[in-house]
Design an enzyme around this catalytic site. Structure first.
Site, PDB file in Angstrom:
ATOM      1  CB  THR A 254     -21.433  -8.858 -39.117  1.00 34.31           C
ATOM      2  OG1 THR A 254     -22.234  -9.701 -39.955  1.00 34.31           O
ATOM      3  CG2 THR A 254     -20.684  -9.728 -38.129  1.00 34.31           C
TER       4      THR A 254
ATOM      5  CG  HIS B 264      -3.847 -12.238 -30.112  1.00 35.39           C
ATOM      6  ND1 HIS B 264      -3.624 -11.271 -29.167  1.00 35.39           N
ATOM      7  CD2 HIS B 264      -3.907 -13.408 -29.424  1.00 35.39           C
ATOM      8  CE1 HIS B 264      -3.546 -11.818 -27.973  1.00 35.39           C
ATOM      9  NE2 HIS B 264      -3.721 -13.124 -28.094  1.00 35.39           N
TER      10      HIS B 264
END
Length: 427
Positions: free
Chosen positions: A346, A398
């Site tokens: 992005t 994560h």
């Protein structure tokens, strides 16, 4: 006789909303002509005529919820003719106001400004220009407000009219009617002190789906973002040196996005977990590289997919991005264009963003954020120099990607962009 049916939706889409009818009962239609537009939670679909003839009847009104392959209306044999405004009042379905046909179809719901459009206002409105570059959302607002596109100030990047332009514009006829004759001026109503106007507008299906997906990601993934900075001078020098030759050979400009796509693809090869996704308690490692490019549209952020970027050159990437951007502006992106994807990029720098923490596009596990290029002082070879710098960010899940892998991924992207010859030489 031929039935007009809703297109077959993908497995992830269960229903849509009928946005606009472009024809009225009794009007002639041609094979391939767009009859209606349907908004799903991903894209706006066009419903086209399968044969020449006349629109005999419609079974669904604008704003109705429709299902896959549901019948919208019927096209029969005949030549038909464009009805006048008066005739339209008799041929249109119940509840649809009469309107000047040059202004296009008029929804029965309230306009974006919150005030229902009166039929008499529309029949007195001046003829409206037809413009093919209008997105469905902009076209709808212009139709409801009785605007002439040629008189609406356009602030879009290519001179196109944005949704904000259309919502802020006022029809000349409406402005004239808002100013009564001097003999009929009445005292203005007293507005309570401290009163502030509000506007309540329902989310579109696409915006509601975006909100749902982003919140789902926040509730599910263990999001973390790591940052780095890139000296863009080498990439800028490369563009400047070869831009004319690149355009002459490929017919498209060399931009930064293609360099970022290539750099990210090489980094994904080196760190395959960044290209993976989570499915329950399993990790799916993808042996291909489908990179989504976030593109802003009038209906919200959409992410079309570049397929197999490991086999694409810089020119291939630039051409594909330009094609997707044009389809996004005209509301013609398909569900196939945005299906899948293993990684996303992005570019908030387009709008001036200096730094951000982008949210991953589920079920992907990472997204790369580009930002604005700013000249600022840095230390280089023991000296302070001014260089065009960009902050880059990698947001990742994560649960499967450790900090070490995320940081090393971003460092590799940085190194490739600061020495772009390595991209061309495959080093």
């Amino acid at each position: 006789m031929a039935e007009i049916k809703v297109p077959v939706f993908s497995e992830s889409v269960s229903e849509g909303t009928l946005l606009t009818w472009h024809k009225k009962p009794g009007e002639a239609v041609k094979r391939g002509e767009v009859l209606a537009e349907i908004e799903t939670d991903k894209v706006v679909l066009e419903v086209t005529a399968l044969q020449d003839g006349v629109l005999q009847s419609i079974a669904k009104q604008e704003g109705d919820t429709v299902l896959s392959e549901e019948v919208l209306g019927v096209v029969g044999e005949g030549t038909g003719a464009a009805p006048t405004a008066a005739a339209a009042a008799t041929t249109a379905p119940a509840g649809t106001p009469a309107t000047d046909l040059t202004a296009g179809p008029v929804p029965t719901e309230q306009s974006a400004g919150g005030t229902a459009t009166h039929p008499d206002d529309l029949t007195r409105a001046p003829a409206t220009e037809r413009r093919e570059d209008l997105s469905p959302a902009v076209r709808k607002i212009i139709t409801e407000k009785g605007l002439n596109p040629g008189e609406v100030p356009a602030t879009g990047p290519r001179g196109n009219i944005t949704k904000a332009d259309a919502m802020g514009a006022t029809a000349p006829a409406a402005a004239a009617q808002a100013t009564p004759a001097a003999s009929s001026i009445q005292p203005a109503a007293t507005v309570p002190a401290g009163a502030r106007p509000e506007q309540r507008v329902p989310m579109t299906r696409i915006r509601a789906r975006i909100a749902e997906r982003l919140k789902e990601v926040q509730n599910t993934a263990a999001l973390l973002t790591t940052f780095n900075e890139v000296n863009m001078q080498p990439s800028m020098d490369l563009r400047k040196k070869y831009q004319d030759q690149f355009v002459k050979k490929h017919g498209v400009k060399l931009g930064f996005m293609s360099l970022f796509v290539r750099a990210a693809t090489e980094a994904l090869k080196a760190f395959p977990v960044v290209n993976a996704s989570v499915d329950g308690k399993e990790v799916i490692y993808h042996g291909y590289y489908d990179v989504g490019i976030a593109v802003a549209s009038d209906r919200g952020l959409v992410v079309p997919i570049l397929r197999d970027t490991d086999g694409m050159g810089l020119a291939d990437i630039e051409k594909a991005i330009a094609a997707y951007a044009e389809k996004a502006r005209s509301g013609k992106l398909t569900m196939e264009d945005m299906a899948g994807g293993t990684f996303s990029i992005t570019n908030g720098g387009t709008f001036g963003s200096m730094m951000s923490t982008p949210i991953i596009n589920a079920p992907q596990s990472a997204i790369l954020g580009m930002h604005n290029i700013i000249e600022r002082p840095i230390a280089q070879n023991g000296q302070v120099v001014i260089a065009p710098m960009m902050y880059i960010a990698l947001s990742y899940d994560h649960r499967i990607i450790d900090g070490k892998e995320a940081v090393q991924f971003l460092v590799m992207v940085k190194n490739l962009l600061e020495d772009p010859a390595r991209l061309l030489l495959d080093l």
